[in-house]
Design a protein around this motif. Structure first.
Motif, PDB file in Angstrom:
ATOM      1  N   LEU A 165       0.829  -1.206   0.000  1.00 53.50           N
ATOM      2  CA  LEU A 165       0.000   0.000   0.000  1.00 53.50           C
ATOM      3  C   LEU A 165       0.862   1.254   0.000  1.00 53.50           C
ATOM      4  O   LEU A 165       0.564   2.232  -0.710  1.00 53.50           O
ATOM      5  N   ALA A 166       1.936   1.246   0.781  1.00 48.58           N
ATOM      6  CA  ALA A 166       2.833   2.398   0.823  1.00 48.58           C
ATOM      7  C   ALA A 166       3.475   2.626  -0.542  1.00 48.58           C
ATOM      8  O   ALA A 166       3.651   3.776  -0.977  1.00 48.58           O
ATOM      9  N   LYS A 169       0.973   4.218  -2.882  1.00 47.67           N
ATOM     10  CA  LYS A 169       0.865   5.638  -2.572  1.00 47.67           C
ATOM     11  C   LYS A 169       2.013   6.423  -3.203  1.00 47.67           C
ATOM     12  O   LYS A 169       1.811   7.539  -3.714  1.00 47.67           O
ATOM     13  N   VAL A 172       1.303   7.134  -6.828  1.00 50.01           N
ATOM     14  CA  VAL A 172       0.351   8.239  -6.989  1.00 50.01           C
ATOM     15  C   VAL A 172       1.059   9.574  -6.795  1.00 50.01           C
ATOM     16  O   VAL A 172       0.826  10.544  -7.535  1.00 50.01           O
ATOM     17  N   ALA A 173       1.949   9.639  -5.816  1.00 49.26           N
ATOM     18  CA  ALA A 173       2.685  10.878  -5.550  1.00 49.26           C
ATOM     19  C   ALA A 173       3.556  11.282  -6.738  1.00 49.26           C
ATOM     20  O   ALA A 173       3.841  12.474  -6.929  1.00 49.26           O
ATOM     21  N   ASP A 208      -5.980   5.076   4.396  1.00 46.80           N
ATOM     22  CA  ASP A 208      -4.982   6.118   4.167  1.00 46.80           C
ATOM     23  C   ASP A 208      -4.535   6.137   2.709  1.00 46.80           C
ATOM     24  O   ASP A 208      -4.383   7.210   2.105  1.00 46.80           O
ATOM     25  N   ALA A 209      -4.344   4.953   2.126  1.00 46.08           N
ATOM     26  CA  ALA A 209      -3.927   4.867   0.730  1.00 46.08           C
ATOM     27  C   ALA A 209      -5.009   5.427  -0.190  1.00 46.08           C
ATOM     28  O   ALA A 209      -4.720   6.144  -1.156  1.00 46.08           O
ATOM     29  N   ALA A 212      -5.017   9.032  -0.263  1.00 47.13           N
ATOM     30  CA  ALA A 212      -3.870   9.545  -1.012  1.00 47.13           C
ATOM     31  C   ALA A 212      -4.037   9.382  -2.516  1.00 47.13           C
ATOM     32  O   ALA A 212      -3.180   9.827  -3.280  1.00 47.13           O
ATOM     33  N   VAL A 214      -4.995   6.219  -4.100  1.00 49.21           N
ATOM     34  CA  VAL A 214      -4.994   4.835  -4.563  1.00 49.21           C
ATOM     35  C   VAL A 214      -6.444   4.375  -4.726  1.00 49.21           C
ATOM     36  O   VAL A 214      -7.255   4.524  -3.808  1.00 49.21           O
TER      37      VAL A 214
END
Length: 244
Positions: A165-166, A169, A172-173, A208-209, A212, A214
């Motif tokens: 998941l991190a 993210k 996406v960033a 959280d993802a 952000a 996702v």
């Protein structure tokens, strides 16, 4: 995804050491089969449940049988086939992408599998097309149902999945598209949620993802002794929470 040969039926004696299962076939033969599932398999590993197994034609395989399906109790008191092979969702998604069954992921000219990204990781699929940002697609298998019609993931602490998941993210960033796709390998669920009771960090990480950027997709399957196929989308229960 069709099974290349008819599955063989039996009954579970015990599942142990994560990847082994003792099963008695309908003809009375007791065998040890490969269990292609590293999770807890809550509700799917009870002795006496009906199992369906594939048999490899490779004479060199130490364990020729692979445990593919289990008939588990549903909310209506009936038993239904549940897919427990965690190797199948990627194959199912590959077929679905080629057939255009997942409209949210349609229109990409290139579909690549197992592409390196992140920190020593490989994404399940990378979808690419001219004039569109790359789409990084991670796939997870869901077979957990503890009550009602809610499918859940994970069925145990999933630190590696949280790491994924991190990494989504991070894509996406960088201006890319990232999608977390849950394949529900059972037919008695009409919604999905991350299992906060068994892994609160993953449940919070998924929300959280999504916040952000996702995208979270959940797709159900048709499951039979001859084939498994992705069929239709079901809602993610925490979508509104993630949007707030």
């Amino acid at each position: 995804m069709e099974f290349p040969t008819p599955l063989v039926r039996g009954r579970l004696i015990q599942r142990y050491k994560r990847f082994l299962a003792d099963i008695v076939l309908d003809n009375g033969t007791e065998i040890t089969a490969h269990c292609p599932n590293p999770g807890a398999m809550i509700g799917l590993n009870m002795p006496g449940l009906t199992c369906w197994l594939s048999k490899s034609p490779d004479p060199k395989r130490k364990l020729p049988y692979t445990w593919e399906l289990v008939e588990a109790p549903s909310h209506d008191g009936k038993f239904l086939a549940v897919g427990l092979n965690t190797m199948h969702p990627n194959r199912l998604v590959a077929e679905a992408l080629e057939a255009g069954v997942i409209p949210e992921l349609a229109g990409y000219a290139s579909i690549r599998r197992e592409v390196n990204y992140g920190i020593a990781s490989r994404i399940d699929f990378l979808l690419e097309a001219p004039a569109r940002p790359p789409c990084w697609l991670e796939v997870k298998n869901s077979h957990l149902k503890r009550g009602g019609t809610l499918a859940e993931f994970p069925d145990c602490v999933a630190a590696r999945s949280l790491k994924h998941l991190a990494e989504l993210k991070a894509m996406v960033a960088e201006g890319h598209r990232a999608v977390m796709l849950f394949v529900i390998q059972r037919t008695d669920c009409d919604q999905f949620a991350a299992c906060a009771e068994l892994d609160p960090k993953y449940a919070a990480g998924l929300i959280d993802a999504a916040r952000a950027g996702v995208e979270v997709l959940c797709y159900a399957c048709h499951i039979g002794a001859d084939a498994i196929r992705i069929t239709h989308r079901i809602p993610w229960r925490d979508a509104l929470v993630a949007e707030s």
